[in-house]
Design a protein around this motif. Sequence first.
Motif, PDB file in Angstrom:
ATOM      1  N   GLY A   1      12.562 -13.035   2.393  1.00 38.73           N
ATOM      2  CA  GLY A   1      11.119 -13.397   1.912  1.00 38.73           C
ATOM      3  C   GLY A   1      10.289 -13.208   3.046  1.00 38.73           C
ATOM      4  O   GLY A   1       9.087 -12.657   2.892  1.00 38.73           O
ATOM      5  N   ARG A   2      10.368 -13.867   4.075  1.00 36.01           N
ATOM      6  CA  ARG A   2       9.564 -13.602   5.614  1.00 36.01           C
ATOM      7  C   ARG A   2       9.372 -12.304   5.656  1.00 36.01           C
ATOM      8  O   ARG A   2       8.265 -11.715   6.058  1.00 36.01           O
ATOM      9  N   TYR A   3      10.290 -11.503   5.757  1.00 37.81           N
ATOM     10  CA  TYR A   3      10.232 -10.034   6.099  1.00 37.81           C
ATOM     11  C   TYR A   3       9.287  -9.459   5.052  1.00 37.81           C
ATOM     12  O   TYR A   3       8.390  -8.436   5.585  1.00 37.81           O
TER      13      TYR A   3
ATOM     14  N   THR B   1       6.619 -10.835   3.087  1.00 35.57           N
ATOM     15  CA  THR B   1       5.389 -11.213   3.261  1.00 35.57           C
ATOM     16  C   THR B   1       4.794 -11.291   4.699  1.00 35.57           C
ATOM     17  O   THR B   1       3.646 -11.218   4.812  1.00 35.57           O
ATOM     18  N   ASP B   2       5.523 -10.900   5.786  1.00 35.28           N
ATOM     19  CA  ASP B   2       4.867 -10.609   6.915  1.00 35.28           C
ATOM     20  C   ASP B   2       4.400  -9.187   6.889  1.00 35.28           C
ATOM     21  O   ASP B   2       3.300  -9.002   7.321  1.00 35.28           O
ATOM     22  N   HIS B   3       5.117  -8.253   6.105  1.00 32.86           N
ATOM     23  CA  HIS B   3       4.470  -7.095   5.896  1.00 32.86           C
ATOM     24  C   HIS B   3       3.144  -6.913   5.054  1.00 32.86           C
ATOM     25  O   HIS B   3       2.278  -6.216   5.188  1.00 32.86           O
ATOM     26  N   PHE B   4       3.454  -7.416   3.909  1.00 31.29           N
ATOM     27  CA  PHE B   4       2.612  -7.573   3.064  1.00 31.29           C
ATOM     28  C   PHE B   4       1.240  -8.414   2.799  1.00 31.29           C
ATOM     29  O   PHE B   4       0.080  -8.116   2.278  1.00 31.29           O
ATOM     30  N   GLY B   5       1.272  -9.278   3.878  1.00 27.68           N
ATOM     31  CA  GLY B   5       0.268 -10.278   4.133  1.00 27.68           C
ATOM     32  C   GLY B   5       0.211 -11.832   3.421  1.00 27.68           C
ATOM     33  O   GLY B   5       1.357 -11.931   2.557  1.00 27.68           O
ATOM     34  N   PRO B   6      -0.367 -12.620   3.655  1.00 34.26           N
ATOM     35  CA  PRO B   6      -0.304 -13.960   3.512  1.00 34.26           C
ATOM     36  C   PRO B   6      -0.749 -14.321   2.008  1.00 34.26           C
ATOM     37  O   PRO B   6      -0.358 -15.135   1.471  1.00 34.26           O
ATOM     38  N   THR B   7      -1.187 -13.316   1.433  1.00 36.39           N
ATOM     39  CA  THR B   7      -1.771 -13.564  -0.153  1.00 36.39           C
ATOM     40  C   THR B   7      -0.586 -12.944  -0.800  1.00 36.39           C
ATOM     41  O   THR B   7      -0.444 -13.023  -2.161  1.00 36.39           O
ATOM     42  N   ALA B   8       0.541 -11.995  -0.240  1.00 33.79           N
ATOM     43  CA  ALA B   8       1.634 -11.689  -1.267  1.00 33.79           C
ATOM     44  C   ALA B   8       2.513 -12.582  -2.049  1.00 33.79           C
ATOM     45  O   ALA B   8       2.664 -13.775  -1.448  1.00 33.79           O
ATOM     46  N   ILE B   9       2.638 -12.438  -3.248  1.00 32.88           N
ATOM     47  CA  ILE B   9       3.254 -13.460  -3.953  1.00 32.88           C
ATOM     48  C   ILE B   9       4.667 -12.699  -4.434  1.00 32.88           C
ATOM     49  O   ILE B   9       4.721 -11.760  -4.925  1.00 32.88           O
ATOM     50  N   LEU B  10       5.658 -13.431  -3.896  1.00 34.63           N
ATOM     51  CA  LEU B  10       7.187 -12.949  -4.303  1.00 34.63           C
ATOM     52  C   LEU B  10       7.532 -13.387  -5.506  1.00 34.63           C
ATOM     53  O   LEU B  10       7.316 -14.537  -5.963  1.00 34.63           O
ATOM     54  N   ARG B  11       7.869 -12.362  -6.267  1.00 37.13           N
ATOM     55  CA  ARG B  11       8.130 -12.494  -7.702  1.00 37.13           C
ATOM     56  C   ARG B  11       9.501 -12.783  -8.095  1.00 37.13           C
ATOM     57  O   ARG B  11       9.948 -13.389  -9.088  1.00 37.13           O
ATOM     58  N   LYS B  12      10.399 -11.866  -7.417  1.00 34.24           N
ATOM     59  CA  LYS B  12      11.858 -12.001  -7.477  1.00 34.24           C
ATOM     60  C   LYS B  12      12.511 -11.452  -6.318  1.00 34.24           C
ATOM     61  O   LYS B  12      12.060 -10.577  -5.714  1.00 34.24           O
ATOM     62  N   VAL B  13      13.330 -11.959  -5.911  1.00 34.38           N
ATOM     63  CA  VAL B  13      14.438 -11.971  -4.508  1.00 34.38           C
ATOM     64  C   VAL B  13      15.875 -11.876  -5.098  1.00 34.38           C
ATOM     65  O   VAL B  13      16.557 -12.903  -5.467  1.00 34.38           O
ATOM     66  N   ALA B  14      16.464 -10.540  -5.231  1.00 32.89           N
ATOM     67  CA  ALA B  14      17.774 -10.456  -5.465  1.00 32.89           C
ATOM     68  C   ALA B  14      18.549  -9.888  -4.443  1.00 32.89           C
ATOM     69  O   ALA B  14      18.362  -8.878  -4.060  1.00 32.89           O
ATOM     70  N   ILE B  15      19.467 -10.554  -3.731  1.00 34.95           N
ATOM     71  CA  ILE B  15      20.063 -10.110  -2.739  1.00 34.95           C
ATOM     72  C   ILE B  15      21.842 -10.513  -3.026  1.00 34.95           C
ATOM     73  O   ILE B  15      22.174 -11.257  -3.736  1.00 34.95           O
TER      74      ILE B  15
ATOM     75  N   ALA C   1       5.055  -4.194  -6.285  1.00 33.81           N
ATOM     76  CA  ALA C   1       6.323  -3.379  -5.694  1.00 33.81           C
ATOM     77  C   ALA C   1       7.526  -3.731  -5.758  1.00 33.81           C
ATOM     78  O   ALA C   1       7.658  -4.961  -5.728  1.00 33.81           O
ATOM     79  N   THR C   2       8.384  -3.017  -6.059  1.00 37.03           N
ATOM     80  CA  THR C   2       9.874  -3.427  -5.895  1.00 37.03           C
ATOM     81  C   THR C   2      10.291  -2.731  -4.287  1.00 37.03           C
ATOM     82  O   THR C   2       9.833  -1.268  -4.458  1.00 37.03           O
ATOM     83  N   VAL C   3      10.747  -3.207  -3.615  1.00 35.15           N
ATOM     84  CA  VAL C   3      10.994  -2.902  -2.244  1.00 35.15           C
ATOM     85  C   VAL C   3      12.478  -3.167  -2.041  1.00 35.15           C
ATOM     86  O   VAL C   3      13.255  -4.185  -2.050  1.00 35.15           O
TER      87      VAL C   3
ATOM     88  N   VAL D   1      23.016  -7.933   4.450  1.00 37.34           N
ATOM     89  CA  VAL D   1      22.507  -8.412   2.915  1.00 37.34           C
ATOM     90  C   VAL D   1      22.128  -7.101   2.635  1.00 37.34           C
ATOM     91  O   VAL D   1      21.440  -6.102   3.133  1.00 37.34           O
ATOM     92  N   THR D   2      21.899  -6.936   1.272  1.00 31.18           N
ATOM     93  CA  THR D   2      21.319  -5.837   0.633  1.00 31.18           C
ATOM     94  C   THR D   2      20.577  -6.463  -0.731  1.00 31.18           C
ATOM     95  O   THR D   2      21.068  -7.511  -1.244  1.00 31.18           O
ATOM     96  N   GLY D   3      19.547  -5.773  -1.140  1.00 30.42           N
ATOM     97  CA  GLY D   3      18.852  -6.366  -2.297  1.00 30.42           C
ATOM     98  C   GLY D   3      17.525  -5.706  -2.672  1.00 30.42           C
ATOM     99  O   GLY D   3      17.149  -4.836  -1.809  1.00 30.42           O
ATOM    100  N   THR D   4      17.173  -6.351  -3.518  1.00 31.72           N
ATOM    101  CA  THR D   4      15.606  -5.747  -3.843  1.00 31.72           C
ATOM    102  C   THR D   4      14.657  -7.042  -3.928  1.00 31.72           C
ATOM    103  O   THR D   4      15.063  -8.150  -4.296  1.00 31.72           O
ATOM    104  N   VAL D   5      13.413  -6.807  -3.694  1.00 29.44           N
ATOM    105  CA  VAL D   5      12.327  -7.942  -3.715  1.00 29.44           C
ATOM    106  C   VAL D   5      10.938  -7.356  -4.490  1.00 29.44           C
ATOM    107  O   VAL D   5      10.673  -6.124  -4.238  1.00 29.44           O
ATOM    108  N   THR D   6      10.628  -8.104  -5.534  1.00 27.31           N
ATOM    109  CA  THR D   6       9.631  -7.706  -6.150  1.00 27.31           C
ATOM    110  C   THR D   6       8.349  -8.548  -5.675  1.00 27.31           C
ATOM    111  O   THR D   6       8.505  -9.687  -5.705  1.00 27.31           O
ATOM    112  N   VAL D   7       7.118  -7.884  -5.400  1.00 29.62           N
ATOM    113  CA  VAL D   7       6.210  -8.547  -4.460  1.00 29.62           C
ATOM    114  C   VAL D   7       4.895  -7.989  -5.189  1.00 29.62           C
ATOM    115  O   VAL D   7       4.601  -6.905  -5.464  1.00 29.62           O
ATOM    116  N   THR D   8       4.071  -9.017  -5.358  1.00 30.13           N
ATOM    117  CA  THR D   8       2.592  -8.619  -6.003  1.00 30.13           C
ATOM    118  C   THR D   8       1.513  -8.795  -4.838  1.00 30.13           C
ATOM    119  O   THR D   8       1.566  -9.803  -4.176  1.00 30.13           O
TER     120      THR D   8
END
Length: 135
Positions: free
Chosen positions: A59-61, A63-77, A107-109, A121-128
């Motif tokens: 999650g930190r990785y 939000t560090d990239h997308f900025g402090p306003t980024a909203i994590l919608r889903k973290v699947a690892i 975005a899905t990352v 770890v492998t997975g996907t993160v959905t972030v707005t």
Amino acid sequence: MRPGEELPPLEVPITRTLIVAGAIASRDYQDVHHDAELARAKGSPDIFMNILTTNGLVGRYITDHFGPTAILRKVAIRLGAPNHPGDTMVLTGTVERVEATPEGDTATVGVVGANGVGRHVTGTVTVTVPAGGAA
């Protein structure tokens, strides 16, 4: 942000303090996360990081990239090779998909965290990223 965009790698030194503090912070008192002798008795070469600490680092990785306003919608690892003290985990990511929504771009990352043993770890993160936010 666009599909195919690669996020810069993040190196995370794996220390005993990080492993133990992450386990305590997430109330995971399993001995394999803080007692090296008991971890070895159970077949591990040393203590190892728990999934909740890994989840937080992923999650930190993002939000560090997308900025402090980024909203994590889903973290699947999914975990693989353990993170032991003295190693370094390198997180990398690739934007797989981007969709414009009323809240902003979503975005899905795809994320991978590798260490000296293999993929931790492998997975996907959905972030707005809200309209007008960083990225």
